[in-house]
Every structure is written in C-alpha cells, then in structure tokens.
Design a protein around this motif. Structure first.
Motif, short mmCIF file in Angstrom:
data_model
loop_
_atom_site.label_atom_id
_atom_site.label_comp_id
_atom_site.label_asym_id
_atom_site.label_seq_id
_atom_site.Cartn_x
_atom_site.Cartn_y
_atom_site.Cartn_z
N LYS A 238 0.85 -1.15 -0.16
CA LYS A 238 -0.08 -0.11 -0.16
C LYS A 238 0.81 1.30 0.03
CE LYS A 238 -4.36 1.16 1.35
NZ LYS A 238 -5.79 0.36 1.95
N ASN B 56 -5.10 -6.61 -5.98
CA ASN B 56 -5.57 -6.55 -4.46
C ASN B 56 -6.69 -5.12 -4.19
OD1 ASN B 56 -6.06 -6.51 -1.51
ND2 ASN B 56 -4.35 -7.89 -1.34
N GLN B 57 -7.73 -5.45 -4.10
CA GLN B 57 -8.67 -4.18 -3.84
C GLN B 57 -8.06 -3.63 -2.49
OE1 GLN B 57 -9.92 -3.84 -7.15
NE2 GLN B 57 -10.98 -2.49 -5.67
N ASP B 58 -7.72 -4.20 -1.41
CA ASP B 58 -7.26 -3.47 -0.42
C ASP B 58 -6.08 -2.69 -0.60
OD1 ASP B 58 -9.12 -4.78 1.39
OD2 ASP B 58 -8.03 -6.37 1.98
N ASP C 240 -7.16 0.30 -3.38
CA ASP C 240 -8.49 1.08 -3.18
C ASP C 240 -7.83 2.43 -2.87
OD1 ASP C 240 -10.56 -0.36 -3.64
OD2 ASP C 240 -11.00 -0.94 -1.76
#
Length: 130
Positions: A29, A118-120, A123
């Motif tokens: 992230k 991976n949407q996490d 996002d």
C-alpha cells in the motif's frame, strides 16, 4: 502535515533507491501510494502546485529520519503512508488513468500480479475521479 519542508529531500534516484531497498518492509500500500504520486509527478498535465505537494510527500518518504522510524516493524511506515495519502487526497484530480496503470504495472514488479489486483491495496485510488 506540512510536506513543503520535505520537498528538498526528494530526488528520483532517492525514490527508486528507497523502494528497491525497503519495498517489502514498507508494504504494497505504501509502495503503490508512492508510485501513484511518482507517476502523477512525471505527467506534464500535473500543475506546479500539485507537483510541490507531491515532492513534499515523496521527500518525506525518502527522508531517513521520520516521526516514526522506518526500522520499527509494522508501524514504521504508518507516518509515510499518512503523508502519501494526504498528498493523494490533495492532488487526486491530477492522477489520471495512465499514472494509475503505470503504478499498478510497477507494483507487480515489486509484489507480483496478486498485489496489483488486491482491492485493499489499490483502493487508495478509489476516490480519484477522471
């Protein structure tokens, strides 16, 4: 967080060096957020005011001395992510689909195909309107 004081710490070489050395520690992230800003910075469409904010956030990421030291497991990159997210929020209108695609492609180099889907992780850019 006032990122303007970190602007002088940004360099393209420093950015890539930090990612190569610490991508796994920082996490997908943080890396994706940094990549989004990096590729928005490269765009000739991004206005100077937005670039200044991006330089500050990326400078903070590169700076070896943080509010929360990067060497601390798990929490070491929380402040970096916060600075990156603030910058993304401020310059979201300047992050186009090209920057997002380049960031996802580069994320695959660091973390593999699954990370880019991976949407996490991705996002981060959900509020970016084109």
């Amino acid at each position: 967080m006032d990122n303007s004081k970190y602007e002088k710490h940004y360099s393209e070489q420093g950015f890539w060096s930090k990612l190569r050395k610490y991508a796994k520690d920082a996490g997908a992230k943080v890396v994706y957020s940094g990549l989004l800003l990096f590729y928005a910075l490269q765009s000739p469409k991004t206005p100077t005011k937005a670039k200044i904010q991006i330089y500050g956030a990326l400078g903070y990421l590169i700076l070896p001395i943080d509010i929360v030291p990067d060497v601390l497991p798990v929490v070491g990159y929380v402040d970096d992510l916060g600075a990156l997210m603030l910058a993304i929020g401020a310059v979201a209108v300047n992050i186009d689909s090209s920057a997002k695609q380049k960031a996802k492609d580069k994320l695959k180099d660091f973390f593999g195909e699954d990370a880019a889907n991976n949407q996490d992780i991705i996002d981060v850019d959900a509020h970016i309107v084109e």
